[in-house]
Design a protein around this motif. Structure first.
Motif, PDB file in Angstrom:
ATOM      1  N   LEU A  67      10.898  -0.995   0.809  1.00 45.87           N
ATOM      2  CA  LEU A  67      10.053  -0.479  -0.241  1.00 45.87           C
ATOM      3  C   LEU A  67      10.703  -0.505  -1.665  1.00 45.87           C
ATOM      4  O   LEU A  67      10.501  -0.646  -2.451  1.00 45.87           O
ATOM      5  CB  LEU A  67       9.432   1.045  -0.050  1.00 45.87           C
ATOM      6  N   GLU A  68      12.200  -0.073  -1.458  1.00 38.11           N
ATOM      7  CA  GLU A  68      12.924  -0.069  -2.716  1.00 38.11           C
ATOM      8  C   GLU A  68      12.931  -1.414  -3.436  1.00 38.11           C
ATOM      9  O   GLU A  68      12.747  -1.675  -4.869  1.00 38.11           O
ATOM     10  CB  GLU A  68      14.286   0.485  -2.540  1.00 38.11           C
ATOM     11  N   ASP A  89       1.081   4.907   3.667  1.00 29.31           N
ATOM     12  CA  ASP A  89      -0.014   4.039   3.534  1.00 29.31           C
ATOM     13  C   ASP A  89      -1.294   4.702   2.910  1.00 29.31           C
ATOM     14  O   ASP A  89      -1.933   5.467   3.116  1.00 29.31           O
ATOM     15  CB  ASP A  89      -0.346   3.314   4.962  1.00 29.31           C
ATOM     16  N   TYR A  90      -1.422   4.125   1.483  1.00 32.02           N
ATOM     17  CA  TYR A  90      -2.558   4.524   0.696  1.00 32.02           C
ATOM     18  C   TYR A  90      -3.672   4.746   1.405  1.00 32.02           C
ATOM     19  O   TYR A  90      -4.600   5.725   1.110  1.00 32.02           O
ATOM     20  CB  TYR A  90      -2.549   3.750  -0.847  1.00 32.02           C
ATOM     21  N   ALA A  91      -4.174   3.537   2.153  1.00 33.71           N
ATOM     22  CA  ALA A  91      -5.339   3.252   2.589  1.00 33.71           C
ATOM     23  C   ALA A  91      -5.646   4.368   3.757  1.00 33.71           C
ATOM     24  O   ALA A  91      -6.556   5.046   3.987  1.00 33.71           O
ATOM     25  CB  ALA A  91      -5.725   2.040   3.046  1.00 33.71           C
ATOM     26  N   ARG A 112       0.871  -1.330  -0.089  1.00 30.78           N
ATOM     27  CA  ARG A 112      -0.093  -0.032  -0.140  1.00 30.78           C
ATOM     28  C   ARG A 112       0.921   1.310   0.040  1.00 30.78           C
ATOM     29  O   ARG A 112       0.501   2.378  -0.673  1.00 30.78           O
ATOM     30  CB  ARG A 112      -0.891   0.039   1.229  1.00 30.78           C
ATOM     31  N   GLU A 113       1.944   1.140   0.672  1.00 32.22           N
ATOM     32  CA  GLU A 113       2.987   2.385   0.425  1.00 32.22           C
ATOM     33  C   GLU A 113       3.704   2.467  -0.774  1.00 32.22           C
ATOM     34  O   GLU A 113       3.803   3.649  -1.078  1.00 32.22           O
ATOM     35  CB  GLU A 113       4.103   2.204   1.601  1.00 32.22           C
ATOM     36  N   VAL A 114       3.848   1.592  -1.249  1.00 34.07           N
ATOM     37  CA  VAL A 114       4.602   1.540  -2.760  1.00 34.07           C
ATOM     38  C   VAL A 114       3.387   2.306  -3.508  1.00 34.07           C
ATOM     39  O   VAL A 114       3.725   2.827  -4.678  1.00 34.07           O
ATOM     40  CB  VAL A 114       5.048   0.346  -3.226  1.00 34.07           C
ATOM     41  N   LEU A 115       2.310   1.762  -3.292  1.00 32.12           N
ATOM     42  CA  LEU A 115       1.091   2.429  -4.472  1.00 32.12           C
ATOM     43  C   LEU A 115       0.809   3.765  -4.275  1.00 32.12           C
ATOM     44  O   LEU A 115       0.389   4.320  -5.226  1.00 32.12           O
ATOM     45  CB  LEU A 115      -0.392   1.602  -3.769  1.00 32.12           C
TER      46      LEU A 115
END
Length: 933
Positions: free
Chosen positions: A280-281, A390-392, A258-261
């Motif tokens: 994340l990378e 976090d996208y959410a 979700r963070e990468v998103l």
């Protein structure tokens, strides 16, 4: 770190957690329940109307005579039912079919006089303006007369239809003879109610009515916010579930995905510096083009679903958006005080609601920060660190902000409209609404150095205090027990459904693991409960966010100091706290509340046979909050500063307001009491204040509604009686079983056999001159075991129901001790020490010794002498100790009261105090000249 005014603090959870804090903006006629008087003039009026031998002028003259005779009698009648009012309107309209405009107006006035004066004042303006304005058929006029008769007699649909048909037939005959000038009114009867209500708003109203209107606006705002946020959480949980499925396929961490998103959403790669997230990378590099497209499409679908919250605000404020709907995502940054101040100055003239980009993307913000104009044409630089990626979580924060802004705008518009309609009460209206307006005002007051220092000190105190409160309830099941006791009392004597909910392991695991809670499985019921005012989520006493923040801070510090070795302890601790909160509040608390609301609605409506008004449903919802905890302070009319002070001084102000105060007082709520309070409120400020205090503490209806007060009292009394019966059964049953087991282990304690007196608590009550108390006799605290010093231990079953009766029975000492025990952890040692000294309690521990337990869980502090599983679920009390026994027997001995000493011996025996050794010690002290006791 703080957020700027366009940033919003995340909840750090995706379960429905309504903020700590139903509009019916209409004036309803609440007529007294009195028998409708029979109007003699009505019969004579019909007789004249049907007399074909009289000319229209003669009819009018006779109508005037009848009206004058009836006027004096009618004016003595006070308020009548709403049905009578509208029946009167139908009567004058249906009977006004006279062919001449001037005569029709006189006939209408006569009919108005046949209705009660209160109705005449309201309806004259609404009805008279239509008299003589059009011609319609007698058929429509007669039909409306018949419909009015049916409504006035409170008939069902079939009966109303019969009356309509009868009226239509008679009206057609009358219309064929004399026509209709006032028929237009009949065709517009559907709008008469609205016209009457609008007219009434222009009439003088009392201050108590104004108070109710403002309360309605406050309640509506809260209900709308909670309902909209429930919708938002439901959508976000579905999105998270879909991300979880993808993460399982890719075998990656769902939160990392979700963070990468967030970066994929903005068509950007990860920042090349300042991110410091190798996890994340690696995840970003492993995603192929198809996977990235799939994730971006999923993000777009979710964005489209959440766009409804922006559209609601945009339509309300007429605000335009200039962002790209295919790449937009809210930016939420951490800012220090200086950065926040600089950015506030820079954005002072900007609209907080316009979607625009100051920082193009998260990637650029993290890499470059932000340059803003400073003095002398220079620029100052601000480093930007995202609050969350976090996208959410970002979507939830953004949705919450939009929902709050929308409902705050609606509320302010409603207040302005109310002020415009009632300028006389403008000051009162703003005073009442300030509880909502104050926290959402955009204006900023100047802060001095001293005020800033005090604010920081207060914030630090709050953070430590909240952490201490959280520590107190670690490894503790007291909340689960208290909630289960409430749920069982709502269900009935044999609470099968409650125990099924408590022990349904598959549902518990599914809810904790997949956010698939009962609240989201029955969304129609949940939404209705929220609209009626049920507060779901953790009660405000449990500040999950602050507790998690403190634990994270300590964990991170410990990990740095120990180079990661402390994770062996900190990681399981964080996992336990997270699972415990989800089980306790998201599963148990919410499910119990939903079931209780459903059962109370069915009970009050007799399974749907009786129609419940909106106000009655609100009182039922509030009773659910009162019995499970979870108050909304602003709807109770309690200001934020007062709430903050209560949290700083008390361990659980929400629970005390709910279970100790409002739950207990609810049994006294009644229709008669509410009628008195409503009339008393109209007498002046004192009466209004009395009614408001009664509303706050739960003595009356939450919305000052007569019927609601009746329902609240009826349901509360049934709940309370069921609770007491269950407590008596369980207490005596547990006590009897444990005493029987103890008699096998320690037969010397029961040399006379087990009898009722041995079931009683062997506690020290003699000095109170009360001996065995009524509450403890009927509801004995069940014996559990003896501690390592031999003192008996008792569980406090049914504490929330018995607390008030115990206080009343032992005033004032019990009240002082209980209030002291409910103080917040950081001041509790001082308060309890003062209480013990004032009430001459046996506990002589110093303040310093008491502070040692500030951060110690109740389970551990209650198990110092011996651990018992009961300490995890119940607060406990203990029997007689050596100090109490020594003091009391020495006093009796010096007074020559040997009879009292003999009566006291069984308590010594039960708590394993050697009587002979004790007497030797006392005799030695007396021989040495020590007469103190």
């Amino acid at each position: 770190m703080e957020l700027n005014k366009f940033d919003f603090q995340p909840d750090n959870r995706f379960d429905f957690q309504p903020d700590e804090q139903d509009l019916n903006n209409k004036f309803d006629f609440q007529a007294d329940e009195v028998e409708t008087p029979v109007l003699k003039g009505k019969v004579e009026y019909n007789h004249i109307h049907n007399n074909t031998f009289l000319t229209p002028e003669q009819k009018v003259q006779k109508i005037k005579e009848i009206s004058n005779n009836e006027q004096e009698k009618i004016e003595r009648e006070h308020k009548t039912k709403m049905a009578k009012l509208y029946g009167g309107a139908a009567l004058e309209i249906g009977s006004a079919a006279i062919p001449f405009g001037g005569v029709a107006k006189l006939g209408g006035q006569a009919a108005l006089k046949l209705a009660k004066p209160a109705f005449s004042e309201i309806s004259k303006r609404a009805v008279a303006k239509n008299i003589g304005s059009g011609v319609a058929s007698g058929l429509a006029s007669g039909a409306m007369f018949g419909t009015g008769e049916g409504l006035m007699q409170d008939k069902n649909l079939s009966g109303i239809a019969d009356e309509t048909l009868k009226g239509a037939t008679e009206g057609a005959l009358g219309g064929s003879l004399i026509g209709g000038v006032a028929g237009k009114i009949a065709t517009k009867i559907g709008r008469t109610k609205d016209v009457i209500q609008k007219t009434r708003k222009r009439l003088p109203i009392s201050e108590s009515v104004i108070e109710d209107e403002v309360r309605n606006l406050i309640n509506a705002r809260r209900s709308n916010i909670d309902s909209a946020k429930f919708d938002a959480v439901e959508k976000i949980n579905k999105f998270i579930s879909r991300i979880d499925d993808i993460s399982k396929e890719l075998k990656v961490n769902p939160k990392n995905l979700r963070e990468v998103l967030t970066f994929l959403r903005e068509n950007e790669g990860l920042p090349t510096k300042n991110l410091n997230r190798p996890d994340l990378e690696q995840l970003f590099e492993n995603l192929d083009s198809n996977q990235r497209i799939k994730l971006k499409n999923l993000a777009q679908e979710h964005f489209n679903e959440m766009e409804t919250f922006w559209e609601n605000l945009s339509n309300l404020k007429g605000t335009k958006s200039s962002i790209n709907p295919h790449t937009y995502i809210s930016h939420i940054w951490n800012l220090g005080d200086k950065e926040k101040f600089a950015l506030d100055n820079y954005l002072r003239t900007k609209s907080g609601f316009e979607r625009r980009r100051i920082i193009p993307t998260y990637k650029e913000g993290i890499e470059k920060g932000l340059y803003i104009p400073a003095e002398n044409g220079l620029y100052s630089h601000i480093d930007l660190n995202p609050k969350t990626l976090d996208y959410a979580e970002i979507q939830k924060i953004h949705a919450d902000q939009l929902i709050d802004s929308t409902e705050n705008t609606k509320f302010l518009d409603g207040i302005k409209k109310l002020v415009k309609e009632n300028p006389k009460y403008s000051k009162k209206i703003y005073e009442l609404s300030d509880i909502v307006l104050n926290p959402v005002k955009q204006e900023k007051t100047a802060e001095t150095f001293a005020s800033k220092l005090l604010k920081k000190a207060g914030n630090t105190y709050d953070l430590v205090n909240n952490f201490a409160k959280g520590c107190k309830f670690l490894f503790n099941g007291m909340h689960a027990v208290a909630l289960t006791e409430s749920a069982a009392a709502h269900e009935g004597i044999i609470p099968i459904k409650t125990f099924k909910t408590l022990g349904n392991l598959p549902k518990i695991i599914d809810g904790i693991k997949n956010n698939n809670y009962e609240l989201f499985k029955n969304t129609p019921l949940a939404k209705k409960a929220i609209q009626d005012g049920v507060q779901f989520g953790a009660i405000s006493d449990i500040n999950i966010k602050d507790l998690n923040t403190f634990i994270d801070g300590i964990s991170n510090l410990a990990d740095k100091v120990t180079f990661g070795a402390s994770k062996i302890i900190t990681k399981p601790m964080k996992t336990y706290v997270d699972i415990n909160n989800k089980f306790l509040w998201n599963y148990l608390h919410n499910t119990y509340k939903l079931h209780a609301y459903d059962s109370l609605i069915k009970r009050a409506s007799k399974n749907g046979k009786i129609s419940l008004t909106d106000n009655m449903r609100k009182d039922i919802a509030q009773l659910v909050n009162d019995t499970f905890g979870g108050q909304n302070w602003e709807t109770l009319g309690i200001k934020p500063d007062t709430v903050q002070t209560a949290r700083r001084l008390m361990l659980s102000p929400d629970w005390n307001m709910s279970a100790t105060l409002r739950q207990s007082f609810a049994v006294f709520s009644s229709k008669a009491g509410q009628k008195f309070l409503n009339k008393f409120a109209e007498s002046g400020k004192f009466g209004s204040a009395v009614r408001e205090i009664s509303r706050k503490v739960g003595l009356s209806s939450f919305v000052n509604d007569v019927e609601g007060a009746g329902v609240r009292g009826d349901l509360a009394r049934k709940y309370f009686m069921t609770f007491l019966i269950q407590t008596a059964i369980y207490s005596n049953l547990i006590n009897a079983c444990n005493r029987k087991l103890d008699s096998i282990k320690n037969p010397d304690k029961y040399t006379d056999g087990i009898n009722y007196s041995s079931y009683s608590n062997n506690r020290f009550t003699e000095r109170d001159n009360t001996g065995k108390r009524v509450v403890e006799t009927l509801f004995p605290r069940p014996y559990i075991e003896n501690d390592k010093y031999g003192r008996e231990i008792y569980a406090r079953i049914g504490k929330q129901a018995l607390e008030v009766p115990e206080i009343v029975e032992d005033m004032p000492n019990s009240a002082i001790r209980k209030i002291a025990s409910k103080s917040s952890p950081l001041i509790n040692p001082v308060i309890t020490k003062l209480s013990d000294e004032y009430t001459d309690n046996w506990n002589k521990a110093s303040v310093k010794e008491r502070y040692k337990d500030t951060f110690t869980p109740f389970t551990i502090s209650g198990s110092k002498n011996r651990f018992s599983p009961v300490n995890m679920f119940y607060s406990t009390s203990k029997g007689l100790n050596y100090y109490q026994a020594h003091s009391y027997i020495k006093e009796c001995l010096l007074n020559g009261d040997f009879e009292s000493i003999e009566k006291f011996k069984p308590k010594l025996k039960a708590n394993q105090i050697d009587y002979k050794k004790l007497m030797k010690r006392i005799e030695w002290e007396i021989n040495e000249g020590n007469y103190d006791y």
